[in-house]
Design an enzyme around this catalytic site. Structure first.
Site, PDB file in Angstrom:
ATOM      1  N   THR A 157      42.106  40.546  37.362  1.00  0.00           N
ATOM      2  CA  THR A 157      42.967  39.398  37.538  1.00  0.00           C
ATOM      3  C   THR A 157      43.781  39.817  38.750  1.00  0.00           C
ATOM      4  O   THR A 157      43.774  40.990  39.086  1.00  0.00           O
ATOM      5  CB  THR A 157      43.840  39.308  36.260  1.00  0.00           C
ATOM      6  OG1 THR A 157      43.095  38.708  35.240  1.00  0.00           O
ATOM      7  CG2 THR A 157      45.140  38.615  36.438  1.00  0.00           C
ATOM      8  N   ARG A 185      38.353  28.436  26.852  1.00  0.00           N
ATOM      9  CA  ARG A 185      39.079  29.654  26.451  1.00  0.00           C
ATOM     10  C   ARG A 185      40.239  29.905  27.435  1.00  0.00           C
ATOM     11  O   ARG A 185      40.078  29.854  28.642  1.00  0.00           O
ATOM     12  CB  ARG A 185      38.131  30.852  26.471  1.00  0.00           C
ATOM     13  CG  ARG A 185      38.788  32.206  26.136  1.00  0.00           C
ATOM     14  CD  ARG A 185      39.174  32.974  27.371  1.00  0.00           C
ATOM     15  NE  ARG A 185      39.694  34.321  27.060  1.00  0.00           N
ATOM     16  CZ  ARG A 185      40.263  35.122  27.954  1.00  0.00           C
ATOM     17  NH1 ARG A 185      40.392  34.742  29.194  1.00  0.00           N
ATOM     18  NH2 ARG A 185      40.708  36.303  27.605  1.00  0.00           N
ATOM     19  N   VAL A 186      41.405  30.172  26.891  1.00  0.00           N
ATOM     20  CA  VAL A 186      42.559  30.489  27.729  1.00  0.00           C
ATOM     21  C   VAL A 186      43.014  31.906  27.396  1.00  0.00           C
ATOM     22  O   VAL A 186      43.133  32.260  26.215  1.00  0.00           O
ATOM     23  CB  VAL A 186      43.713  29.487  27.481  1.00  0.00           C
ATOM     24  CG1 VAL A 186      44.955  29.892  28.267  1.00  0.00           C
ATOM     25  CG2 VAL A 186      43.268  28.075  27.885  1.00  0.00           C
ATOM     26  N   GLY A 187      43.238  32.712  28.430  1.00  0.00           N
ATOM     27  CA  GLY A 187      43.690  34.094  28.228  1.00  0.00           C
ATOM     28  C   GLY A 187      45.206  34.199  28.300  1.00  0.00           C
ATOM     29  O   GLY A 187      45.936  33.210  28.179  1.00  0.00           O
ATOM     30  N   ASP A 188      45.661  35.410  28.532  1.00  0.00           N
ATOM     31  CA  ASP A 188      47.110  35.682  28.579  1.00  0.00           C
ATOM     32  C   ASP A 188      47.773  35.197  29.864  1.00  0.00           C
ATOM     33  O   ASP A 188      48.981  34.930  29.890  1.00  0.00           O
ATOM     34  CB  ASP A 188      47.333  37.195  28.477  1.00  0.00           C
ATOM     35  CG  ASP A 188      46.605  37.916  29.614  1.00  0.00           C
ATOM     36  OD1 ASP A 188      45.356  37.918  29.606  1.00  0.00           O
ATOM     37  OD2 ASP A 188      47.276  38.422  30.531  1.00  0.00           O
ATOM     38  N   THR A 207      47.376  42.536  33.479  1.00  0.00           N
ATOM     39  CA  THR A 207      45.933  42.315  33.570  1.00  0.00           C
ATOM     40  C   THR A 207      45.257  43.131  32.472  1.00  0.00           C
ATOM     41  O   THR A 207      45.829  44.107  31.989  1.00  0.00           O
ATOM     42  CB  THR A 207      45.396  42.718  34.959  1.00  0.00           C
ATOM     43  OG1 THR A 207      43.966  42.827  34.914  1.00  0.00           O
ATOM     44  CG2 THR A 207      45.936  44.061  35.423  1.00  0.00           C
ATOM     45  N   GLY A 208      44.070  42.724  32.093  1.00  0.00           N
ATOM     46  CA  GLY A 208      43.348  43.463  31.052  1.00  0.00           C
ATOM     47  C   GLY A 208      42.947  42.545  29.917  1.00  0.00           C
ATOM     48  O   GLY A 208      42.754  41.352  30.119  1.00  0.00           O
ATOM     49  N   GLY A 210      42.964  39.993  27.306  1.00  0.00           N
ATOM     50  CA  GLY A 210      43.890  38.888  27.070  1.00  0.00           C
ATOM     51  C   GLY A 210      44.508  38.873  25.677  1.00  0.00           C
ATOM     52  O   GLY A 210      45.722  38.680  25.530  1.00  0.00           O
TER      53      GLY A 210
HETATM   54  N1  ASP Z   1      43.733  39.125  31.283  1.00  0.00           N
HETATM   55  C1  ASP Z   1      42.697  38.281  31.831  1.00  0.00           C
HETATM   56  C2  ASP Z   1      42.215  37.330  30.761  1.00  0.00           C
HETATM   57  O1  ASP Z   1      42.111  37.705  29.608  1.00  0.00           O
HETATM   58  C3  ASP Z   1      41.546  39.018  32.399  1.00  0.00           C
HETATM   59  C4  ASP Z   1      41.859  40.325  33.081  1.00  0.00           C
HETATM   60  O2  ASP Z   1      42.961  40.544  33.532  1.00  0.00           O
HETATM   61  O3  ASP Z   1      40.944  41.158  33.199  1.00  0.00           O
HETATM   62  O4  ASP Z   1      41.906  36.211  31.082  1.00  0.00           O
END
Ligand code: ASP
Length: 288
Positions: A157, A185-188, A207-208, A210
């Protein structure tokens, strides 16, 4: 005060072929943001610009170069927050917007709402004069290959946090999300306190994974820790709380009101860049 910017290009297992492009990309993003800060621009302007540079760079999973969902489509999430007013704007699951971070900012500044999703967000973009693009122009060959292989290996991200001459702090995060995700789908990333947070004490961009980031509201957690810890410790501790409580991994950049920065990641690698005494430092931080 001296302005400062810190950016990341995502916490993930960056493959050898993307190491150099990632360093160049985060350097360009931090340089452009910093140049603006130096000439008196707001932290908000600087983080938006830095994230736009990375959205436009196919090396990163945001904007052009975003991962594809199950159906082979790009669906992006983004959020920006102004720490001095606690205002934020965010978008989720947009497909036809070249720079989701600019739409998030326009929502923050020019609507009375805070978050829009999917076609509704795209309609708002049109109303605000932000042109919609053919979603196919956001797809790059690398992501098509990943999609054909049905690989769901997570990519990063992008994000930025800055403090301007007047001591105002802003944070911004943008992503294509998880490869092979289900449509919708919605992430963080677009959720306040999760993908980003900023107030008068500090700011953070995460990042990482979600789910784990949402469960501990990672960005807010790290900013809250700044009342007792420096940004490096806050970055490390917030990730260790997330690992202990959820088993999840990720990365975070943190900046405090004194202009001190910190970053940490529990992924294999993370591309970061920051300004230091007028110079830009850009690197791949690696756990190896
Ligand atoms: N955190 C992001 C998500 O889950 C993806 C990422 O940062 O790797 O959409």
């Amino acid at each position: 005060m001296d302005p400062v910017i810190v950016v990341h290009g995502g916490a993930w297992d960056i493959p050898p072929g993307l190491l150099e492009p990632s360093i160049l990309g985060v350097r360009r993003a931090a340089s452009e943001g910093y140049r603006m800060l130096e000439t008196g621009a707001s932290a908000l302007d600087a983080v938006e610009r830095a994230v736009m540079v990375m959205e436009d760079d196919p090396a990163f999973n945001a904007g052009v170069g975003s991962v594809l969902n199950e159906g082979g489509q790009v669906e992006m999430d983004a959020m920006v927050m102004d720490g001095s007013s606690l205002k934020f704007g965010s978008v989720a699951a947009v497909r036809r917007v070249k720079n989701p971070i600019s739409l998030a900012r326009a929502i923050m500044e020019r609507t009375s709402d805070l978050m829009f999703v999917s076609e509704g967000a795209e309609r708002v973009a049109m109303e605000l004069g932000i042109p919609l693009v053919d979603p196919r122009t956001l797809i790059v060959e690398r992501q098509l290959r990943t999609w054909r292989e049905r690989s769901s290996k997570q990519e990063g991200t992008v994000g930025a946090v800055a403090i301007d001459r007047d001591g105002r702090i802003a944070a911004a995060t943008s992503t294509g999300g998880k490869p092979m995700k289900k449509p919708g789908r919605v992430g963080d990333t677009p959720l306040i306190g999760c993908g980003a947070y900023a107030n008068g004490i500090g700011g953070a961009s995460s990042t990482g994974q979600g789910g784990p980031i949402m469960r501990v509201m990672l960005s807010r957690l790290a900013v809250d820790m700044l009342t007792g810890l420096d940004p490096i410790e806050a970055a490390r501790r917030s990730l260790s709380v997330m690992a202990d409580r959820t088993g999840g991994w990720g990365g975070i950049i943190v900046l405090d009101r004194r202009g001190r920065i910190g970053y940490a990641h529990t992924s294999k690698r993370m591309a970061v860049a920051y300004s230091m005494g007028g110079e830009i430092v850009a690197k791949i931080s690696s756990l190896e």
